[in-house]
Design a protein around this motif. Structure first.
Motif, mmCIF file in Angstrom:
data_model
loop_
_atom_site.group_PDB
_atom_site.id
_atom_site.type_symbol
_atom_site.label_atom_id
_atom_site.label_comp_id
_atom_site.label_asym_id
_atom_site.label_seq_id
_atom_site.Cartn_x
_atom_site.Cartn_y
_atom_site.Cartn_z
ATOM 1 N N PRO A 172 3.324 -10.777 -23.157
ATOM 2 C CA PRO A 172 3.116 -11.745 -24.231
ATOM 3 C C PRO A 172 3.952 -13.016 -24.025
ATOM 4 O O PRO A 172 5.069 -12.969 -23.522
ATOM 5 C CB PRO A 172 3.560 -10.982 -25.481
ATOM 6 C CG PRO A 172 4.475 -9.919 -24.982
ATOM 7 C CD PRO A 172 3.963 -9.538 -23.640
ATOM 8 N N VAL A 173 3.363 -14.141 -24.446
ATOM 9 C CA VAL A 173 4.025 -15.438 -24.292
ATOM 10 C C VAL A 173 5.158 -15.563 -25.306
ATOM 11 O O VAL A 173 5.025 -15.200 -26.471
ATOM 12 C CB VAL A 173 3.005 -16.579 -24.477
ATOM 13 C CG1 VAL A 173 3.709 -17.934 -24.580
ATOM 14 C CG2 VAL A 173 2.014 -16.591 -23.325
ATOM 15 N N LEU A 175 16.800 -24.758 -20.790
ATOM 16 C CA LEU A 175 16.537 -24.947 -22.218
ATOM 17 C C LEU A 175 15.341 -24.077 -22.604
ATOM 18 O O LEU A 175 14.273 -24.181 -21.979
ATOM 19 C CB LEU A 175 16.237 -26.422 -22.511
ATOM 20 C CG LEU A 175 17.369 -27.410 -22.219
ATOM 21 C CD1 LEU A 175 16.872 -28.840 -22.420
ATOM 22 C CD2 LEU A 175 18.564 -27.138 -23.109
ATOM 23 N N HIS A 176 15.506 -23.245 -23.606
ATOM 24 C CA HIS A 176 14.459 -22.319 -24.035
ATOM 25 C C HIS A 176 13.841 -22.810 -25.339
ATOM 26 O O HIS A 176 14.536 -22.963 -26.353
ATOM 27 C CB HIS A 176 15.028 -20.913 -24.223
ATOM 28 C CG HIS A 176 15.646 -20.337 -22.987
ATOM 29 N ND1 HIS A 176 14.899 -19.783 -21.978
ATOM 30 C CD2 HIS A 176 16.950 -20.257 -22.600
ATOM 31 C CE1 HIS A 176 15.708 -19.361 -21.010
ATOM 32 N NE2 HIS A 176 16.957 -19.642 -21.361
ATOM 33 N N PHE A 177 12.532 -23.041 -25.308
ATOM 34 C CA PHE A 177 11.779 -23.439 -26.502
ATOM 35 C C PHE A 177 10.813 -22.306 -26.843
ATOM 36 O O PHE A 177 9.838 -22.073 -26.115
ATOM 37 C CB PHE A 177 11.011 -24.740 -26.242
ATOM 38 C CG PHE A 177 11.898 -25.925 -25.999
ATOM 39 C CD1 PHE A 177 12.225 -26.793 -27.031
ATOM 40 C CD2 PHE A 177 12.423 -26.171 -24.740
ATOM 41 C CE1 PHE A 177 13.049 -27.885 -26.811
ATOM 42 C CE2 PHE A 177 13.251 -27.256 -24.513
ATOM 43 C CZ PHE A 177 13.563 -28.126 -25.548
ATOM 44 N N HIS A 178 11.093 -21.581 -27.925
ATOM 45 C CA HIS A 178 10.335 -20.375 -28.262
ATOM 46 C C HIS A 178 9.172 -20.691 -29.214
ATOM 47 O O HIS A 178 9.352 -21.343 -30.248
ATOM 48 C CB HIS A 178 11.256 -19.333 -28.903
ATOM 49 C CG HIS A 178 12.341 -18.856 -27.991
ATOM 50 N ND1 HIS A 178 12.120 -17.925 -27.005
ATOM 51 C CD2 HIS A 178 13.655 -19.197 -27.912
ATOM 52 C CE1 HIS A 178 13.254 -17.699 -26.352
ATOM 53 N NE2 HIS A 178 14.201 -18.465 -26.884
ATOM 54 N N ASN A 179 7.990 -20.172 -28.843
ATOM 55 C CA ASN A 179 6.806 -20.230 -29.710
ATOM 56 C C ASN A 179 5.842 -19.164 -29.202
ATOM 57 O O ASN A 179 5.462 -19.173 -28.024
ATOM 58 C CB ASN A 179 6.153 -21.611 -29.655
ATOM 59 C CG ASN A 179 5.084 -21.780 -30.723
ATOM 60 O OD1 ASN A 179 4.150 -20.992 -30.808
ATOM 61 N ND2 ASN A 179 5.231 -22.817 -31.542
ATOM 62 N N ALA A 180 5.455 -18.258 -30.071
ATOM 63 C CA ALA A 180 4.643 -17.105 -29.655
ATOM 64 C C ALA A 180 3.174 -17.444 -29.459
ATOM 65 O O ALA A 180 2.401 -16.611 -28.979
ATOM 66 C CB ALA A 180 4.787 -15.980 -30.680
ATOM 67 N N SER A 181 2.752 -18.662 -29.799
ATOM 68 C CA SER A 181 1.351 -19.043 -29.641
ATOM 69 C C SER A 181 1.066 -19.374 -28.181
ATOM 70 O O SER A 181 1.626 -20.318 -27.620
ATOM 71 C CB SER A 181 1.024 -20.254 -30.515
ATOM 72 O OG SER A 181 -0.247 -20.781 -30.179
ATOM 73 N N LYS A 211 7.545 -18.758 -20.536
ATOM 74 C CA LYS A 211 8.348 -17.558 -20.741
ATOM 75 C C LYS A 211 7.464 -16.426 -21.266
ATOM 76 O O LYS A 211 6.636 -16.638 -22.146
ATOM 77 C CB LYS A 211 9.468 -17.827 -21.740
ATOM 78 C CG LYS A 211 10.572 -18.728 -21.242
ATOM 79 C CD LYS A 211 11.729 -18.748 -22.228
ATOM 80 C CE LYS A 211 12.347 -17.367 -22.362
ATOM 81 N NZ LYS A 211 13.527 -17.374 -23.252
ATOM 82 N N ARG A 212 7.663 -15.240 -20.710
ATOM 83 C CA ARG A 212 6.902 -14.066 -21.149
ATOM 84 C C ARG A 212 7.851 -12.878 -21.302
ATOM 85 O O ARG A 212 8.869 -12.796 -20.626
ATOM 86 C CB ARG A 212 5.799 -13.710 -20.139
ATOM 87 C CG ARG A 212 4.709 -14.773 -20.015
ATOM 88 C CD ARG A 212 3.690 -14.382 -18.951
ATOM 89 N NE ARG A 212 2.664 -15.389 -18.790
ATOM 90 C CZ ARG A 212 1.567 -15.495 -19.511
ATOM 91 N NH1 ARG A 212 1.348 -14.605 -20.483
ATOM 92 N NH2 ARG A 212 0.691 -16.450 -19.297
ATOM 93 N N ARG A 213 7.461 -11.950 -22.159
ATOM 94 C CA ARG A 213 8.178 -10.683 -22.283
ATOM 95 C C ARG A 213 7.481 -9.672 -21.394
ATOM 96 O O ARG A 213 6.303 -9.369 -21.572
ATOM 97 C CB ARG A 213 8.201 -10.194 -23.726
ATOM 98 C CG ARG A 213 8.951 -8.852 -23.877
ATOM 99 C CD ARG A 213 8.930 -8.320 -25.288
ATOM 100 N NE ARG A 213 9.786 -9.131 -26.168
ATOM 101 C CZ ARG A 213 9.324 -9.882 -27.152
ATOM 102 N NH1 ARG A 213 8.000 -9.951 -27.376
ATOM 103 N NH2 ARG A 213 10.149 -10.582 -27.924
#
Length: 542
Positions: free
Chosen positions: A118-119, A139-145, A106-108
């Motif tokens: 950005p991831v 299913l969305h698993f969010h982590n900015a790294s 997923k990216r913005r």
């Protein structure tokens, strides 16, 4: 004396009731112990399964401790301790990797941008079961790294490649099916799922009847992992026939049918879609597409139909008599909407209900048919193997699959299974119109359609239907229904006239006897065994 006997009977009754209660409690205790043991074994399996990755992701507004193993992904909310110092235990979420068909980073992205950005984390695309249907769930698993996210993405991608799933399929689309919606159905509901799951396609839009058969004879099938049909029962019947023929050609075995190695996926786009409903339980393009993507396969029996030693075709079902006549009438009204055409033909054929005088022979399923070839005659097999009846029949059907549909949720042959090596033979003898209508109406209920004295059913491995040479189909039947004798008398017809057969929803006219053989697990379809189809329509014509 009677009082003593009454006391003894009462005591015996009490003792019997106590024994029944004791036995019931014992059974309940054993069932609880079995369930507890099963739960403990599942927990042990989960604990003993090696954890591949562990990390922190945000789901919704809460952070979760996420575990990835070879078979599943679980997540548990990270919560603070309670005032007493004990951790707050919550039920973990879980998704089996066998239900995941795609994973994406997923990216913005800014408006108008097609790449980069950005991831945000990883997204899992899964098939969620709701009754008979399979629906897409994300299913969305969010982590900015970026590093953390790509580590998880690559590992999940690697694990998904371990499943046996199609990567490249040959697709046939019949643009003329039913309401001519097949192209739209494929583009709107199927193609996006195939693209998301990285399933590549080679598409042929058929131009006429027989087009798919000619393509299947020439194309290099070893390039594909499967074949997909987008169309109705006619398109499915043509492709199934073509796939078995192609297997025979490739094996150099013109005499005996050869199992086709490639699975066939069916995207329903017809008016009844009995084959699709029999392996999906529902007429739904998304469900069908997800079965294909996830590689759910089911072995299915097929029949071969022979006349005078010549192969007519391969298929799943055939109807002679009422079923053949009603289809012949419907085919003459192709300009009508399909539902109206079907009801018109049914009512018209009921109004002109006539029996066929024919000889019906069948080989019970318990008798092996491995040595039966198209040249063999039931008369030469001996009376011990074959059963032969002569009489007047309103309808004779033989079906190697249940033939489920929204119109008949339990199927035209509810006792059939997809891969039991036999077919259901349903013979409806001569009776009054009112009794025959009662028989037909009961197909809409859960049971009872065969509980009539004039209906007989058999599980068979082969059957032969031999109409008398002067009996047959005549469109010039009298329209007068007042004469009761005419309804019980067969129609006289000239020598060599053809009889209408309904084979997998296709009208086939055959002038002579037909030999039907059942071939166990001859083809593989994407789907699963189901007992009942989802009912969404009802027939109000009778």
């Amino acid at each position: 004396m009677s009082e003593v006997e009454d006391d003894l009977r009462e005591e015996s009754t009490k003792r019997t009731n106590r024994e029944k209660r004791s036995m019931r409690k014992s059974r309940e205790k054993r069932e609880q112990e079995r369930q507890q043991q099963q739960v403990e074994e599942e927990e042990e399996d989960e604990q003993s399964e090696c954890v591949v990755l562990r990390g922190i992701f945000q789901l919704g507004k809460k952070s979760h401790d996420v575990l990835l193993t070879q078979t599943r992904m679980t997540w548990t909310p990270i919560t603070p301790e309670t005032p007493t110092g004990e951790p707050c235990i919550q039920q973990p979420g879980v998704v089996l990797l066998q239900d995941v068909f795609a994973v994406k980073v997923k990216r913005r992205r800014a408006a108008g941008k097609q790449s980069g950005g950005p991831v945000l984390g990883v997204a899992l695309f899964c098939a969620q079961r709701k009754g008979r249907r399979l629906e897409e769930e994300t299913l969305h698993f969010h982590n900015a790294s970026s590093e953390h996210t790509h580590t998880w993405y690559n590992k999940i991608k690697e694990l998904l490649t371990g499943f046996s799933r199609p990567r490249y399929v040959k697709v046939f689309i019949n643009p003329s099916s039913h309401k001519k919606e097949s192209v739209h159905i494929y583009r709107e509901h199927v193609a996006p799922l195939f693209k998301m799951a990285d399933v590549c396609t080679d598409i042929t839009v058929t131009e006429k009847k027989g087009h798919a058969l000619s393509v299947m004879k020439e194309c290099k099938l070893d390039e594909y992992d499967g074949v997909v049909c987008v169309g109705g029962d006619g398109s499915v019947a043509e492709l199934c026939h073509a796939m078995v023929l192609r297997a025979q050609l490739d094996a150099g075995s013109p005499e005996e049918p050869v199992k086709q190695a490639l699975p066939l996926g069916i995207i329903p786009a017809g008016s009844t879609d009995v084959v699709s409903c029999s392996v999906h339980g529902v007429r739904d393009a998304v469900t069908a597409a997800l079965h294909i993507i996830l590689g759910h396969t089911q072995q299915v029996d097929m029949c071969s139909f022979w006349s005078l030693g010549q192969l007519v075709r391969f298929g799943f079902s055939a109807m002679f008599g009422f079923g053949g006549r009603s289809l012949a009438r419907a085919e003459k009204k192709r300009w009508m909407p399909s539902g109206r055409r079907r009801e018109y033909a049914l009512v018209k054929t009921l109004a002109r209900l006539r029996p066929e005088d024919c000889q019906l022979s069948f080989l019970p399923a318990k008798t092996s048919n491995k040595n039966l070839n198209q040249e063999q005659d039931p008369d030469s097999e001996g009376e011990e193997s074959w059963t032969t009846n002569q009489g007047l029949y309103l309808s004779i059907s033989i079906m190697s699959i249940p033939c489920l549909s929204p119109h008949v949720p339990r199927g035209l042959a509810p006792n059939s299974r997809l891969a039991n090596g036999s077919a259901s033979l349903i013979a409806v003898g001569n009776t009054s119109r009112s009794e025959f209508i009662k028989h037909l109406k009961r197909y809409n209920s859960s049971s009872g359609q065969f509980s009539f004295s004039f209906v007989e059913t058999h599980d068979v491995s082969a059957a032969r239907i031999r109409p008398q040479s002067v009996i047959g189909w005549s469109e010039e039947e009298s329209e007068e229904d007042g004469d009761s004798n005419s309804r019980s008398s067969p129609i006289i017809q000239s020598e060599g006239a053809a009889f209408p057969w309904n084979i997998d929803g296709e009208l086939v006219e055959i002038a002579h006897e037909v030999l039907i053989r059942v071939h166990p697990q001859l083809i593989t379809l994407y789907g699963e065994e189901v007992d009942e189809a989802e009912s969404t329509v009802s027939c109000s014509c009778i």
